[in-house]
Design a protein around this motif. Structure first.
Motif, mmCIF file in Angstrom:
data_model
loop_
_atom_site.group_PDB
_atom_site.id
_atom_site.type_symbol
_atom_site.label_atom_id
_atom_site.label_comp_id
_atom_site.label_asym_id
_atom_site.label_seq_id
_atom_site.Cartn_x
_atom_site.Cartn_y
_atom_site.Cartn_z
ATOM 1 N N LEU A 134 0.728 -1.230 -0.082
ATOM 2 C CA LEU A 134 -0.173 -0.024 0.016
ATOM 3 C C LEU A 134 0.898 1.272 0.093
ATOM 4 N N SER A 135 2.131 1.118 0.537
ATOM 5 C CA SER A 135 3.009 2.342 0.577
ATOM 6 C C SER A 135 3.803 2.533 -0.694
ATOM 7 N N ASP A 136 3.507 1.470 -1.661
ATOM 8 C CA ASP A 136 4.562 1.833 -2.718
ATOM 9 C C ASP A 136 3.779 2.577 -3.927
ATOM 10 N N PRO A 137 4.364 3.683 -4.050
ATOM 11 C CA PRO A 137 3.891 4.638 -5.205
ATOM 12 C C PRO A 137 3.767 4.060 -6.528
ATOM 13 N N GLN A 138 4.553 3.033 -6.799
ATOM 14 C CA GLN A 138 4.563 2.491 -8.394
ATOM 15 C C GLN A 138 3.287 1.359 -8.257
ATOM 16 N N LYS A 139 3.404 0.645 -7.203
ATOM 17 C CA LYS A 139 2.520 -0.448 -7.175
ATOM 18 C C LYS A 139 0.893 -0.334 -6.725
ATOM 19 N N PHE A 140 1.014 0.847 -5.926
ATOM 20 C CA PHE A 140 -0.460 1.026 -5.226
ATOM 21 C C PHE A 140 -0.846 2.466 -5.711
ATOM 22 N N GLY A 141 0.014 3.447 -5.484
ATOM 23 C CA GLY A 141 -0.107 4.838 -5.825
ATOM 24 C C GLY A 141 -0.819 5.450 -4.569
ATOM 25 N N ASP A 142 -1.701 6.327 -4.931
ATOM 26 C CA ASP A 142 -2.600 7.008 -3.830
ATOM 27 C C ASP A 142 -3.785 6.305 -3.417
ATOM 28 N N LEU A 143 -4.123 6.027 -2.185
ATOM 29 C CA LEU A 143 -5.129 5.340 -1.787
ATOM 30 C C LEU A 143 -6.572 6.367 -2.285
ATOM 31 N N ARG A 144 -7.510 5.719 -3.048
ATOM 32 C CA ARG A 144 -8.737 6.477 -3.377
ATOM 33 C C ARG A 144 -10.001 5.953 -2.348
ATOM 34 N N SER A 145 -10.008 4.515 -2.413
ATOM 35 C CA SER A 145 -10.991 4.086 -1.728
ATOM 36 C C SER A 145 -10.760 2.842 -0.918
ATOM 37 N N ILE A 146 -11.375 2.456 0.186
ATOM 38 C CA ILE A 146 -11.296 1.331 1.009
ATOM 39 C C ILE A 146 -12.563 0.846 1.609
ATOM 40 N N THR A 147 -12.792 -0.282 1.394
ATOM 41 C CA THR A 147 -14.019 -1.045 1.931
ATOM 42 C C THR A 147 -13.575 -2.171 3.069
ATOM 43 N N ALA A 148 -14.041 -2.210 4.377
ATOM 44 C CA ALA A 148 -13.763 -2.917 5.099
ATOM 45 C C ALA A 148 -15.237 -3.753 5.549
ATOM 46 N N VAL A 149 -15.249 -4.786 5.846
ATOM 47 C CA VAL A 149 -16.531 -5.389 6.128
ATOM 48 C C VAL A 149 -16.019 -6.579 7.094
ATOM 49 N N TYR A 150 -16.528 -6.541 8.455
ATOM 50 C CA TYR A 150 -16.666 -7.500 9.241
ATOM 51 C C TYR A 150 -18.051 -8.026 9.640
ATOM 52 N N THR A 151 -18.465 -9.208 9.324
ATOM 53 C CA THR A 151 -20.016 -9.573 9.679
ATOM 54 C C THR A 151 -19.512 -10.957 10.324
ATOM 55 N N VAL A 152 -20.578 -11.369 11.453
ATOM 56 C CA VAL A 152 -20.589 -12.668 11.969
ATOM 57 C C VAL A 152 -22.151 -12.930 12.466
ATOM 58 N N ALA A 153 -22.356 -13.997 11.891
ATOM 59 C CA ALA A 153 -23.687 -14.707 12.300
ATOM 60 C C ALA A 153 -23.804 -15.097 13.821
ATOM 61 N N VAL A 154 -24.633 -14.562 14.625
ATOM 62 C CA VAL A 154 -24.691 -14.878 16.086
ATOM 63 C C VAL A 154 -26.201 -15.556 15.986
ATOM 64 N N ASP A 155 -26.305 -16.206 16.871
ATOM 65 C CA ASP A 155 -27.785 -16.749 17.429
ATOM 66 C C ASP A 155 -28.628 -15.864 18.277
ATOM 67 N N GLN A 156 -30.085 -16.043 18.418
ATOM 68 C CA GLN A 156 -30.907 -15.344 19.341
ATOM 69 C C GLN A 156 -30.290 -14.931 20.591
ATOM 70 N N GLU A 157 -29.931 -16.188 21.165
ATOM 71 C CA GLU A 157 -29.435 -15.938 22.531
ATOM 72 C C GLU A 157 -28.301 -14.908 22.697
ATOM 73 N N PHE A 158 -27.462 -15.002 21.888
ATOM 74 C CA PHE A 158 -26.337 -14.014 21.933
ATOM 75 C C PHE A 158 -26.957 -12.660 21.714
ATOM 76 N N LEU A 159 -27.901 -12.635 20.584
ATOM 77 C CA LEU A 159 -28.290 -11.102 20.581
ATOM 78 C C LEU A 159 -28.899 -10.581 21.520
ATOM 79 N N GLU A 160 -29.630 -11.426 22.477
ATOM 80 C CA GLU A 160 -30.249 -10.691 23.684
ATOM 81 C C GLU A 160 -29.487 -10.872 24.912
ATOM 82 N N ASN A 161 -28.489 -11.635 25.095
ATOM 83 C CA ASN A 161 -27.938 -11.989 26.347
ATOM 84 C C ASN A 161 -26.198 -11.739 26.541
#
Lengths: 359, 359
Positions: A143-170
């Motif tokens: 990412l720091s290489d001006p020839q290989k990556f250049g200037d960062l224009r956009s980045i997306t990060a996603v972290y999802t995890v499926a939990v059960d109903q018990e987790f969602l409440e307790n």
């Protein structure tokens, strides 16, 4: 026990303490010295079932760990709402601190913790473990290489995890009195950190929550996202959720190159992982394929990322303790910037997705 | 020339006509019959350098193609602002229409085109080629599987392409009088289509542009994004841009599974491509790896996706022409929904990122 090793005390028998205990055992410059729980029995069982050394002290309180003069450093995996009390106390007892994320409920609390660390000369590091994986350094190089990556224009990060109903409440992570930041604090922390890391920790100018935040019955966030903007029109978006199958993606686009991976916070496999890059990608003449094709980079690892973290933390603590070094400011600074953005996302959600300025 | 083949007339010598001409040549139920350009010389050169059959008619105008009674169908790759004129005229001349995307400057224009097609009994299909790749059907199978994917919760689509300064100022795709939709019409169209496709073409309730839209000097969009929301809290985000290295990502997260790929609109390679899925992903007991690991699905192809498109279009036209069939409404409906969302994104950008309701 060799005195060149940093002696760790562990506060609490959280599930994640198992992994970190193993990491401490695997680390040449660290050793498990003590564990404390509100229940002596629980601490005893934990030590037994996680291969603690015979010599390990077992305490029936967190205070006892902090009062043990042989403990150099503590690992604190307690619920977020308890961080301010125990991290400040640990600092006051001159214990160096490895603190689980999210580090605090807000930057005001974190500042109290960091001030306590600074005034007591103790090292602070949050437990964003993937930062210490050798893959992370390799990706940063790209990412720091001006020839290989250049200037960062956009980045997306996603972290999802499926939990059960018990987790969602307790589960601790969705209880207003324990981890009031919910999915934003747990999954969102990683996404925000990834975005800041890719941006050399330059803070965005504006943070705007995306519409569609989902709350549980107790009003804790279980799914949300945000867009971050910098003055140079660079944008980052993230989505974090407890409602969808486990995914952990970073996708960064630069003026000259791009990078992606799907397992940024916990690699798919402990001994080997990868990331994919491309530079000056284009289509074939008839636009029926790509040239060049993206490249996959394999990173082999002997040491788990959490052991890399313990190694680095212990190195810094050793420097402070034995070599008269000063504490390393980089880690607390990165924690604070992550928390600042996290707070801004929360504020934007509370303001109906209005933009929040960080300038 | 066999009469069982659909005889294509091509309007204009756009770069993309080369690929589509090749696709028509490769398609058993289609044939290149004519090409028209405002310059007879250009059309002659194009036919010669793209291996047109000797018998192909070369015309010095678009009208001449439409007036040729042997032309069954036309492929229209003209700049977007010219679509309404030439597509309506083509329909009135009873030519079936394969129209490049973006299909129109707005849904009002598209409706005039679609009404002309309907009242003249001609088939309409837009040229979103990846829809016809066999991989797309395989992915849809996965996304529709309640056990493997479950309910869609979030989807991200990104299409970026790095262009040079000359393009940013002078290319057709960024000229207000030719393709006024800029990157939104070109790259955004694909992202919106991908999102709708994954959502079974259910329209979102709200469309909200993301802050950070970038315009060129002429005021045409060269980078933007949006979030789409459905009533069940499902969310989709996309980012499209002419300012970053070529990427073409879909990442879908469901309650039980997830899917991703990096080359959705043009596969990396013409003969073989892949996508990756995971179902009920979790971490290993100590959270040091994933179980199960994601699966890569390889799709081998004998026929390029644009030839698959020509095959399907020609099949539908044959049915209308020879078998007394009625036109297939699915394709124009999908075009219209894509345009509706695209218009909503544009409206939201113009309203300073206020949400636009599609209900």
């Amino acid at each position: 026990m060799s005195e060149t090793r940093i002696r760790f005390g562990i506060l609490g028998c959280a599930e994640i303490s198992r992994k970190v205990s193993r990491a401490i055992s695997l680390t040449p410059n660290a050793a498990i010295y003590a564990i404390g729980s509100r229940s002596l029995q629980k601490a005893t069982n934990f030590a037994a079932s996680n291969g603690f050394p015979e010599s390990a002290k077992i305490y029936g309180s967190y205070d006892a760990v902090l009062d043990d003069p042989n403990v150099d450093a503590v690992y604190i995996p307690l619920p977020t709402s308890l961080h301010i009390k125990w991290a400040v106390l640990a600092a006051q007892k001159k214990k160096h601190i490895m603190l689980e994320k999210p580090v605090a409920l807000n930057v005001g609390e974190l500042d109290q913790i960091l001030e306590a660390c600074e005034s007591n000369g103790v090292q602070f590091m949050d437990c964003t473990m993937w930062m210490h994986h050798p893959r992370t350094a390799k990706m940063k190089e790209f990412l720091s290489d001006p020839q290989k990556f250049g200037d960062l224009r956009s980045i997306t990060a996603v972290y999802t995890v499926a939990v059960d109903q018990e987790f969602l409440e307790n589960d601790i992570r969705v209880k207003p009195d324990l981890d009031a930041l919910g999915a934003l604090g747990d999954a969102g922390w990683y996404c925000i950190r990834a975005i800041l890391w890719a941006n050399d920790f330059n803070l965005p100018k504006y943070v705007t929550a995306l519409p569609g935040t989902v709350f549980n019955k107790a009003g804790v966030i279980i799914s949300c996202g945000a867009i971050l903007q910098w003055e140079d029109k660079k944008v980052a978006t993230f989505h974090c959720s407890f409602l969808a199958n486990l995914t952990a993606t970073i996708k960064a686009s630069g003026t000259k190159g791009s990078l992606h991976l799907y397992d940024f916070l916990i690699p798919f496999e402990e001994n080997q992982c990868s990331f994919t890059t491309a530079t000056e990608s284009g289509f074939t003449e008839l636009v029926t394929g790509w040239v060049p094709l993206p490249s996959q980079h394999i990173v082999m690892t002997d040491v788990p990322q959490e052991a890399c973290m313990v190694t680095e933390f212990s190195r810094l603590v050793t420097s402070v303790k034995n070599d008269g070094g000063v504490v390393e400011k980089m880690w607390p600074t990165w924690s604070r910037k992550t928390q600042l953005v996290l707070d801004a996302v929360k504020a934007s959600i509370e303001k109906g997705c209005d933009s929040v300025s960080l300038s």
